[in-house]
Design a protein around this motif. Structure first.
Motif, short mmCIF file in Angstrom:
data_model
loop_
_atom_site.label_atom_id
_atom_site.label_comp_id
_atom_site.label_asym_id
_atom_site.label_seq_id
_atom_site.Cartn_x
_atom_site.Cartn_y
_atom_site.Cartn_z
N VAL A 1 0.85 -1.20 0.00
CA VAL A 1 0.00 0.00 0.00
C VAL A 1 0.89 1.25 0.00
CG1 VAL A 1 -1.61 1.36 1.40
CG2 VAL A 1 -2.03 -1.07 1.04
N GLU B 1 2.51 1.56 -3.38
CA GLU B 1 1.54 1.47 -4.48
C GLU B 1 1.84 0.31 -5.42
OE1 GLU B 1 1.28 5.59 -6.07
OE2 GLU B 1 -0.78 5.36 -5.34
N PRO C 1 14.81 6.79 -1.27
CA PRO C 1 16.06 7.08 -0.55
C PRO C 1 16.42 5.96 0.41
CG PRO C 1 14.27 8.58 0.12
CD PRO C 1 13.78 7.80 -1.05
N PHE D 1 17.28 5.42 3.56
CA PHE D 1 16.71 5.14 4.88
C PHE D 1 15.27 4.63 4.74
CE2 PHE D 1 15.30 5.92 9.23
CZ PHE D 1 16.41 5.50 9.94
N THR D 2 14.56 5.16 3.75
CA THR D 2 13.21 4.67 3.49
C THR D 2 13.24 3.21 3.07
OG1 THR D 2 12.67 6.90 2.76
CG2 THR D 2 11.08 5.19 2.25
N THR E 1 0.42 10.43 6.36
CA THR E 1 0.53 9.21 5.57
C THR E 1 -0.84 8.63 5.27
OG1 THR E 1 2.68 8.77 6.55
CG2 THR E 1 1.58 6.91 5.51
N VAL F 1 -2.42 8.16 1.59
CA VAL F 1 -2.97 6.89 1.10
C VAL F 1 -4.40 7.12 0.60
CG1 VAL F 1 -3.79 4.60 1.82
CG2 VAL F 1 -1.52 5.37 2.47
N LEU F 2 -5.20 7.89 1.35
CA LEU F 2 -6.58 8.15 0.94
C LEU F 2 -6.62 8.97 -0.36
CD1 LEU F 2 -8.30 8.99 4.36
CD2 LEU F 2 -8.41 6.86 3.09
N LEU F 3 -5.70 9.95 -0.49
CA LEU F 3 -5.70 10.81 -1.68
C LEU F 3 -4.85 10.25 -2.81
CD1 LEU F 3 -5.35 14.45 -0.24
CD2 LEU F 3 -7.41 13.26 -0.91
N GLU F 4 -4.23 9.08 -2.59
CA GLU F 4 -3.30 8.49 -3.58
C GLU F 4 -2.19 9.45 -3.95
OE1 GLU F 4 -5.91 6.76 -6.72
OE2 GLU F 4 -5.03 4.95 -5.93
N ARG G 1 1.83 10.44 -3.68
CA ARG G 1 3.16 9.96 -3.41
C ARG G 1 4.13 11.02 -3.92
NH1 ARG G 1 0.11 6.77 -1.74
NH2 ARG G 1 0.31 4.56 -1.34
N PHE H 1 5.48 10.13 0.04
CA PHE H 1 5.10 10.59 1.37
C PHE H 1 6.05 11.70 1.82
CE2 PHE H 1 3.67 6.07 1.58
CZ PHE H 1 2.33 6.37 1.57
N TRP I 1 7.61 11.95 4.61
CA TRP I 1 8.80 11.42 5.30
C TRP I 1 9.74 10.71 4.33
CZ3 TRP I 1 8.66 6.05 5.05
CH2 TRP I 1 7.40 5.47 4.83
N VAL I 2 9.27 10.40 3.11
CA VAL I 2 10.18 9.86 2.10
C VAL I 2 10.96 11.01 1.47
CG1 VAL I 2 10.29 8.71 -0.15
CG2 VAL I 2 8.81 7.81 1.66
N GLN J 1 13.82 12.83 4.34
CA GLN J 1 14.44 11.73 5.07
C GLN J 1 15.19 12.21 6.31
OE1 GLN J 1 16.52 7.72 3.37
NE2 GLN J 1 17.46 9.63 2.86
N MET K 1 -10.31 15.61 5.50
CA MET K 1 -8.90 15.28 5.21
C MET K 1 -7.98 16.14 6.08
SD MET K 1 -8.51 12.85 3.05
CE MET K 1 -9.62 11.90 1.98
N VAL L 1 -8.95 0.91 -0.78
CA VAL L 1 -7.49 1.07 -0.73
C VAL L 1 -6.82 -0.18 -1.29
CG1 VAL L 1 -5.50 1.19 0.85
CG2 VAL L 1 -7.43 2.74 1.15
N ARG M 1 -10.97 4.68 -6.52
CA ARG M 1 -11.30 6.01 -6.04
C ARG M 1 -12.42 6.52 -6.92
NH1 ARG M 1 -7.89 4.40 -3.21
NH2 ARG M 1 -6.31 5.46 -1.98
N PHE N 1 -13.75 7.30 -2.94
CA PHE N 1 -14.41 6.50 -1.93
C PHE N 1 -15.92 6.76 -1.95
CE2 PHE N 1 -10.16 7.14 0.08
CZ PHE N 1 -9.76 5.83 -0.06
#
Lengths: 206, 206, 206
Positions: A55, A58, A122, A124-125, B51, B55-58, B60, B62, B64-65, B68, B129, C55, C60, C62
């Motif tokens: 998830v 993707e 990256p 660390f991810t 996050t 995921v809900l909005l699709e 990418r 994230f 935190w990606v 880093q 959201m 998901v 989508r 939802f």
């Protein structure tokens, strides 16, 4: 890859999936869940980590959609889980389960990191995705059974072993090393790290 | 946007991320989790809301990606979390944490609503959201620590402040108002609403 | 489809959504949650199953994004949930709620399986997607309220009824049967299976 190596990896994978599923059965049994509960908790244990990873990345189809046989097998087993667990405790020693689970931790974590590297995330991810793949099945299992996840509570290194092995794999994957050997070395590292730290009763400070 | 404003927003964002992560450390510490547990709970607190929204909005990659450095910083902090928390309780007052957390609630909620508006979702979904982005980190933190999520238990307005601020932002975004000001006004509204209701000990009926 | 049938299905759907939402209110009320908690738990109950399925299937928008009116209605109800529940316990019998919930279990499960068949997933996965759609709202509700999910604990067949009905639907969908009749038969099967097993107090072994 050499066909015998492929076969060996497939067998280890099957072993690991059933070890994860059985950890789900054991936890569900403690809570006296019925067959449906057994099945869902075992599914969450066995495939939860990879599903969360897919998830996040993707990726589709999920492993358990492509390998429907495992799902049907776990479904069949969960119908007989109470009897199965009685037998299992006689036939299978705790040590066997520990080894099978450690194989799973190694295989699943490295597969997660490997897929994240393919997706060019990256470094660390990539390591995090490996750890998530290896340990999130257990987290979902414990959340469903209304417990603080074992990996968060238990001070024996588990996620830590996966973390170290995934870091090692990222290093190996960046070197000019052959990928098959990198996978084998990093998986074996996690397996051994888990078994050695468990045997020596190493504890993380907390 | 004016470069000083950008800098100020980045600093506030960093402050808020660490405030959310520290709330994870505190909760994890109560449960006597080890360093790995500290890290996972802090990650869930800091980045869980965004996050789930992504995921809900699709969407990418994230946050935190892409950032880093935050993850590595939280990882480093979690290794020293027990000492850190001892220091923190001396150096940082409860009030500082409350303000930093309220800044996060404002920034994250409005960013969530803003992204949902960009994705042309219906207005109530945009508000939802925003609330999810602001509060779901705390929900995941509490689920991992096996507690009823604080925002569901605590009768002091928290999600309610985010909800009101996101509604305000949807209104402002529909007017011909400049977007930078809309963001600032709505964020400040949530921040103040949280601090004022907390100070006056306003309680929701239940 | 005949317009009267469409209308009947829409009415049953609305009934089922509110039955699921009310189960969230009841659970949240037990925990003495405030209005925000009421709303989030009711949303998780009503739309959690379909959202997890979407998901997993990468679908989508939802359902609750497309049908914003339901969300606003549940939001409005949650503001008055404590009074609503007092009235409800007088006006609506437990049996009414049971029937409405069973209608939801039937409709949501079959809709999940039907969408998975459209996505050309293997048959067992289609069945699983149906069960997830029908029961995961309740799982999320109970996880949020920090309980072992009822469907895992309760030995009365619930997920099992959905499972059997989804298997039946997969069989009917593969035959040359008209799809409208397949949906109606399988939905009615789940509804009746749930009510009959509940009435006869059938228990799964555990």
């Amino acid at each position: 890859m050499h066909p015998r190596l492929t076969l060996a990896l497939s067998l280890m994978e099957a072993l690991a999936i059933f070890a994860y599923a059985i950890s789900g059965f054991i936890e569900a049994r403690k809570r006296r869940l019925d067959a449906v509960g057994m099945f869902l908790v075992a599914m969450a244990s066995a495939f939860g980590g990879g599903t969360v990873r897919d998830v996040l990345l993707e990726r589709r189809p999920f492993y358990w959609v492509e390998h429907q046989d495992y799902v049907i097998a776990i479904f069949g087993l969960s119908l007989f889980a109470p009897w199965l667990l009685k037998w299992a405790t006689r036939l299978i020693s705790e040590r066997t389960l520990l080894v099978a689970d450690a194989i799973g931790l190694g295989l699943f974590s490295i597969s997660g990191t490997s897929l994240a590297i393919d997706a060019q995330l990256p470094w660390f991810t990539c390591v995090m995705m490996g750890v998530v793949t290896g340990v999130f099945g257990g987290v979902l299992r414990d959340v469903l059974c209304n417990e603080v996840p074992l990996i968060l509570r238990d001070s024996r290194p588990y996620a830590t072993c996966a973390f170290a092995g995934c870091c090692l794999y990222v290093l190996l994957a960046r070197s000019s090393f052959d990928n098959v050997y990198s996978v084998l070395i990093a998986t074996a590292f996690i397996l051994l790290a888990r078994l050695v730290t468990f045997r020596l009763d190493v504890r993380l400070p907390h």
